[in-house]
Design a protein around this motif. Structure first.
Motif, PDB file in Angstrom:
ATOM      1  N   VAL A 181      39.302  46.820  26.639  1.00 16.26           N
ATOM      2  CA  VAL A 181      37.873  46.242  26.637  1.00 16.26           C
ATOM      3  C   VAL A 181      38.295  44.804  26.073  1.00 16.26           C
ATOM      4  O   VAL A 181      39.110  44.706  25.137  1.00 16.26           O
ATOM      5  CB  VAL A 181      36.877  47.072  25.490  1.00 16.26           C
ATOM      6  CG1 VAL A 181      35.759  46.243  25.480  1.00 16.26           C
ATOM      7  CG2 VAL A 181      36.754  48.183  26.126  1.00 16.26           C
ATOM      8  N   TRP A 182      37.772  43.924  26.826  1.00 11.89           N
ATOM      9  CA  TRP A 182      38.001  42.624  26.303  1.00 11.89           C
ATOM     10  C   TRP A 182      36.717  41.538  26.531  1.00 11.89           C
ATOM     11  O   TRP A 182      35.681  42.227  27.358  1.00 11.89           O
ATOM     12  CB  TRP A 182      39.313  41.589  26.657  1.00 11.89           C
ATOM     13  CG  TRP A 182      39.237  41.532  28.226  1.00 11.89           C
ATOM     14  CD1 TRP A 182      39.145  40.159  28.695  1.00 11.89           C
ATOM     15  CD2 TRP A 182      39.455  42.496  29.237  1.00 11.89           C
ATOM     16  NE1 TRP A 182      39.119  40.238  30.170  1.00 11.89           N
ATOM     17  CE2 TRP A 182      39.525  41.789  30.334  1.00 11.89           C
ATOM     18  CE3 TRP A 182      39.869  43.863  29.391  1.00 11.89           C
ATOM     19  CZ2 TRP A 182      39.589  42.112  31.675  1.00 11.89           C
ATOM     20  CZ3 TRP A 182      39.674  44.419  30.637  1.00 11.89           C
ATOM     21  CH2 TRP A 182      39.872  43.533  31.747  1.00 11.89           C
ATOM     22  N   ALA A 183      36.611  40.410  26.333  1.00 12.81           N
ATOM     23  CA  ALA A 183      35.611  39.389  26.962  1.00 12.81           C
ATOM     24  C   ALA A 183      36.062  38.304  27.323  1.00 12.81           C
ATOM     25  O   ALA A 183      37.324  37.779  27.015  1.00 12.81           O
ATOM     26  CB  ALA A 183      34.594  39.252  25.656  1.00 12.81           C
ATOM     27  N   GLU A 184      35.493  37.716  28.087  1.00 11.91           N
ATOM     28  CA  GLU A 184      36.055  36.257  28.735  1.00 11.91           C
ATOM     29  C   GLU A 184      34.976  35.414  29.418  1.00 11.91           C
ATOM     30  O   GLU A 184      33.762  36.037  29.708  1.00 11.91           O
ATOM     31  CB  GLU A 184      37.101  36.502  29.803  1.00 11.91           C
ATOM     32  CG  GLU A 184      36.647  37.364  31.111  1.00 11.91           C
ATOM     33  CD  GLU A 184      37.678  37.529  31.992  1.00 11.91           C
ATOM     34  OE1 GLU A 184      37.297  37.376  33.467  1.00 11.91           O
ATOM     35  OE2 GLU A 184      38.819  37.783  31.934  1.00 11.91           O
ATOM     36  N   LEU A 185      35.127  34.313  29.419  1.00  9.90           N
ATOM     37  CA  LEU A 185      34.262  33.157  30.031  1.00  9.90           C
ATOM     38  C   LEU A 185      34.525  33.097  31.801  1.00  9.90           C
ATOM     39  O   LEU A 185      35.604  32.812  31.992  1.00  9.90           O
ATOM     40  CB  LEU A 185      33.937  32.038  29.387  1.00  9.90           C
ATOM     41  CG  LEU A 185      33.820  32.106  27.860  1.00  9.90           C
ATOM     42  CD1 LEU A 185      33.855  30.782  27.262  1.00  9.90           C
ATOM     43  CD2 LEU A 185      32.290  32.549  27.503  1.00  9.90           C
ATOM     44  N   THR A 186      33.425  32.939  32.337  1.00 11.79           N
ATOM     45  CA  THR A 186      33.514  32.476  33.899  1.00 11.79           C
ATOM     46  C   THR A 186      32.573  30.973  33.753  1.00 11.79           C
ATOM     47  O   THR A 186      32.010  31.004  32.980  1.00 11.79           O
ATOM     48  CB  THR A 186      33.185  33.423  34.657  1.00 11.79           C
ATOM     49  OG1 THR A 186      31.821  33.872  34.603  1.00 11.79           O
ATOM     50  CG2 THR A 186      34.092  34.870  34.355  1.00 11.79           C
ATOM     51  N   GLU A 187      32.619  30.685  34.952  1.00  7.19           N
ATOM     52  CA  GLU A 187      31.414  29.501  35.369  1.00  7.19           C
ATOM     53  C   GLU A 187      30.192  30.205  35.423  1.00  7.19           C
ATOM     54  O   GLU A 187      29.307  29.361  35.235  1.00  7.19           O
ATOM     55  CB  GLU A 187      31.808  28.967  36.493  1.00  7.19           C
ATOM     56  CG  GLU A 187      33.056  28.089  36.630  1.00  7.19           C
ATOM     57  CD  GLU A 187      33.375  26.963  35.670  1.00  7.19           C
ATOM     58  OE1 GLU A 187      32.234  26.204  35.524  1.00  7.19           O
ATOM     59  OE2 GLU A 187      34.486  26.581  35.143  1.00  7.19           O
ATOM     60  N   GLN A 188      29.931  31.434  35.450  1.00  5.64           N
ATOM     61  CA  GLN A 188      28.654  31.722  35.618  1.00  5.64           C
ATOM     62  C   GLN A 188      28.052  32.524  34.231  1.00  5.64           C
ATOM     63  O   GLN A 188      26.966  32.461  33.876  1.00  5.64           O
ATOM     64  CB  GLN A 188      28.505  32.667  36.674  1.00  5.64           C
ATOM     65  CG  GLN A 188      28.568  32.097  38.027  1.00  5.64           C
ATOM     66  CD  GLN A 188      30.078  31.878  38.416  1.00  5.64           C
ATOM     67  OE1 GLN A 188      30.974  32.761  37.879  1.00  5.64           O
ATOM     68  NE2 GLN A 188      30.208  30.841  39.127  1.00  5.64           N
ATOM     69  N   ASN A 189      29.175  33.151  33.717  1.00  9.55           N
ATOM     70  CA  ASN A 189      28.550  34.290  32.394  1.00  9.55           C
ATOM     71  C   ASN A 189      29.855  34.317  31.357  1.00  9.55           C
ATOM     72  O   ASN A 189      30.698  34.058  31.581  1.00  9.55           O
ATOM     73  CB  ASN A 189      28.483  35.354  33.157  1.00  9.55           C
ATOM     74  CG  ASN A 189      26.970  35.699  33.450  1.00  9.55           C
ATOM     75  OD1 ASN A 189      26.005  35.334  32.762  1.00  9.55           O
ATOM     76  ND2 ASN A 189      26.676  36.084  34.698  1.00  9.55           N
TER      77      ASN A 189
END
Length: 747
Positions: A181-189
């Motif tokens: 489990v991890w979190a990341e940023l994209t251009e959308q979300n």
């Protein structure tokens, strides 16, 4: 309406209650208040509100869990409700059922985001604040099943390479399941991601299950729908869960029918469930051939719409300039690196002492956490948090986060001064008026000197909740005096000599009053150890009086009142090598144990290293500490399952072992284990830095050996300070003014 106040409400309440066979609530409340000192605030409304919410869920737990034990529940329930488990807690007449044995979880996220998904010790993912969860299972064609929450042992780790990620691996005969489990940023979300990898020797199904519960208990789900493409859930018409491929088989159920785990082997293929109770469950199944490994990615868009353009910075950007530590002990190394990331994650704007239970602001926690942000070299994050302080100050000067807590002004003023000293910056102009008003509030708030035990001290208040009922706590007084001293230093730097003189006079009078009160306590108790208040005997609440030594340094390092207090606490209040707080917490406290260790460190007592190692052993596999730790299960028993204040204390303890200020002296290497310094076989030098100090940033390098060599480089704010090296097992030496290297000599 004005006439409302004339109604005899107290009579109506008493008459209604007694007529229905209840105790008179007004009499009960009056009797309860007799156990505490009279105070203008009996208990902060914020804590009452939080407690009501907590027990409202716990009341639902009592109505749902105990007669539905055939469900697959979170790890804490599986253990706490198991009569053969050491974590078992009888329920009897308890009207609420709370997680009191395994309050452990670890957050993931991205810097600058308020979103902090949490993962429990068995991989259960709660992707949104206080939401439903996602669990992952394997069912085999041979009739076997792998439910991670129901097995005793598995592997869980915190990966630090690209921020924070939590890997959980469980297995039994024939089946293996790994989640990440991890979190990341994209251009959308801003997304939370869950990657699954599963296999089964006999073949079977990899299961992703929507759970109406989380590490606190029930979390309602009324409706879940699978879309026509069979690759997305919609939960309660709002939250999306995206799969990277179409689901092979799908099941859904409601409360009356029972948990979806009971129907996983059915051939039916429901696409939605609605449940008026709020206990809807669903399962997405992916086929696994015998011996085949199947991978699946689940994406949960977060509520905040951060993206890579407006995010403050990446993990790497935040870590580039932080104070790095390199030591030969891999456990100490990991815990330090994890603590740095915990601080970054929990300081998006305000600083939060936890991602879940304590995701709110307190000046108390903020002072300690911002201190550690400074020690970690995360100066911009510290400054951003401090900028929010003035908006929380009332017109009368009170820095308010919770009612009835009289330590907050001292904490706000102290950490403002620490920031200015550490960064070498002047106080921002807009902070001067809050400092002046906040300092005067401390003086105005003191009780009149009427000859009583508490005369001249701050009034009775709730203070830190773990000290006991409302009382006149020395903790509040020590913080008040420290705040006054900080204001004096600020006013002197800002060329306000008259205000500095006024505040110094007030601080001197306050300190004299406290000293006289402590002298009376010494006479009453027959020893110099400081109780929690003038009205108390020595008990676990006395831990609050440690503040005079750490972090405030109001007393010299060899003050008998401090040292005797430490001896009392270690003799009477330690369990399994850590401080056990009987008041409220009823558990072992990592951060309070470190407070004791800090006093021992200042005194040059080697036991500080023993306490540090004990705290390390209490950490979870992901390098975290809950606020309080169960003395038998060693799981969390109170507060947030990832206590960021505890992480902050660990970081500051490591920093002070390498470099710390004592008045006008900078002390190096005073808390390092002697074996580290003597181990000439070490593959690389011991390093720490660049470490911000009151005198400027310093970087330290130690080459271990028979005669260890310590070198340093610094950028002082002004004149170089006196530097002393006080390593255990070696002679204390004062470095020559222009020296940048010293060779240590054995005692």
């Amino acid at each position: 309406m004005p006439w409302m106040k004339w109604l005899p409400w107290r009579f109506f309440i008493r008459r209604f209650a007694t007529a229905h066979g209840f105790l008179d609530p007004l009499t009960v409340m009056a009797r309860l208040q007799r156990f505490a000192e009279p105070s203008e605030v009996s208990e902060p409304i914020e804590l009452l509100r939080a407690g009501v919410i907590f027990h409202a869920r716990a009341l639902m737990n009592s109505k749902v869990i105990q007669h539905n034990l055939d469900w697959v529940w979170p790890y804490w329930i599986e253990r706490q409700f198991d009569p053969s488990d050491i974590s078992f807690i009888p329920r009897a007449f308890s009207i609420t059922h709370c997680n009191l044995s395994h309050r452990n979880w670890t957050a993931v996220g991205v810097p600058g985001s308020e979103e902090m998904p949490v993962v429990d010790p068995r991989g259960l993912l709660t992707p949104h604040y206080d939401s439903w969860s996602i669990d992952c299972w394997i069912i085999g064609d041979d009739g076997s099943a792998l439910y991670p929450s129901q097995i005793d042992d598995l592997e869980q780790s915190l990966e630090l390479e690209d921020g924070v990620a939590i890997r959980t691996t469980s297995e039994n005969a024939g089946a293996k399941l790994t989640t990440r489990v991890w979190a990341e940023l994209t251009e959308q979300n801003n997304n939370c991601l869950l990657h699954l990898r599963g296999s089964h020797a006999a073949g079977g199904w990899l299961v992703v299950s929507l759970r109406p519960c989380n590490p606190e208990g029930v979390a309602l789900v009324h409706k879940v729908t699978l879309n026509n493409n069979r690759n997305q859930w919609l939960v309660d018409g709002a939250d999306k869960i995206l799969f990277d491929r179409p689901i092979d088989r799908h099941h859904a159920s409601d409360y009356r029918r029972g948990d979806i785990s009971l129907y996983l082997r059915d051939e039916s293929n429901e696409t939605h469930a609605e449940c008026e109770v709020g206990m809807a469950t669903a399962a997405a199944l992916f086929r696994m051939a015998p011996g085949e490994t199947v991978d699946t990615l689940v994406t949960i868009p977060q509520h905040s719409k951060l993206n890579s353009r407006n995010a403050r910075s990446s993990w790497q950007d935040n870590l580039d300039s932080h104070c790095k530590m390199t030591v030969p002990d891999s456990e100490m190394q990991f815990l330090y690196d994890a603590a740095v990331r915990t601080l970054i994650l929990h300081s998006p704007h305000d600083v939060y002492p936890g991602p879940y239970t304590y995701k709110r602001f307190w000046f108390r926690d903020a002072a300690f956490m911002i201190q550690s942000l400074l020690h970690a070299g995360l100066l911009e994050r510290a400054e951003r948090a401090l900028e929010r302080f003035p908006s929380r100050q009332k017109r009368n000067g009170y820095f308010h986060s919770q009612d009835g807590e009289w330590d907050s002004n001292g904490e706000a003023l102290w950490i403002l001064d620490q920031f200015c000293r550490t960064t070498g910056q002047k106080l921002k102009a807009e902070f001067l008026d809050p400092v002046l008003r906040g300092t005067q509030w401390i003086h105005n708030k003191r009780l009149s000197k009427d000859g009583s035990r508490t005369g001249g001290l701050l009034p009775a208040g709730f203070s830190a909740e773990h000290l006991g009922p409302n009382d006149c706590y020395y903790w509040d007084d020590f913080w008040g005096i420290a705040g006054q001293h900080s204001a004096v230093a600020i006013c002197q730097r800002e060329s306000h000599p008259q205000d500095a003189e006024t505040f110094q006079s007030q601080a001197d009078d306050f300190m004299l009053t406290v000293d006289e009160s402590l002298s009376q306590c010494q006479e009453r108790l027959g020893r110099p150890a400081m109780p929690a208040s003038p009205n108390r005997r020595l008990d676990a609440g006395a831990i609050g009086s440690i503040a005079a030594g750490y972090p405030l340094k109001l007393f010299p390092e060899d003050d008998p009142r401090l040292l005797d207090l430490v001896e009392f606490l270690m003799e009477k209040c330690f369990v399994s090598g850590g401080f056990f707080q009987d008041m409220i917490h009823s558990g072992i406290n990592a951060y309070l144990t470190i407070h004791v260790a800090q006093v021992l460190l200042r005194a040059g007592d080697r036991r500080c290293i023993d306490l540090m190692r004990n705290v390390a052993k209490l950490a979870s596999p992901t390098g975290q500490w809950p606020e309080a730790i169960h003395p038998h299960s060693f799981g969390g028993c109170m507060g947030d399952g990832q206590h960021a204040w505890a992480a902050a204390e660990w970081l500051t303890m490591q920093r002070n072992c390498f470099v710390r200020e004592e008045g006008d002296v900078l002390i190096l290497a005073s808390g390092l284990p002697e074996e580290w310094l003597r181990d000439g076989s070490a593959q690389k030098p011991i390093r720490f830095g660049p470490a911000p100090t009151h005198f400027g940033p310093i970087s330290i390098e130690i080459t271990p050996g028979e005669k260890p060599r310590i070198s340093w480089s610094a950028r002082w704010h002004g004149t170089a300070p006196t530097i002393e090296i006080r390593a255990f097992g070696f002679k204390t030496v004062e470095a020559p003014q222009d020296a940048e290297m010293m060779e240590l000599q054995s005692l």
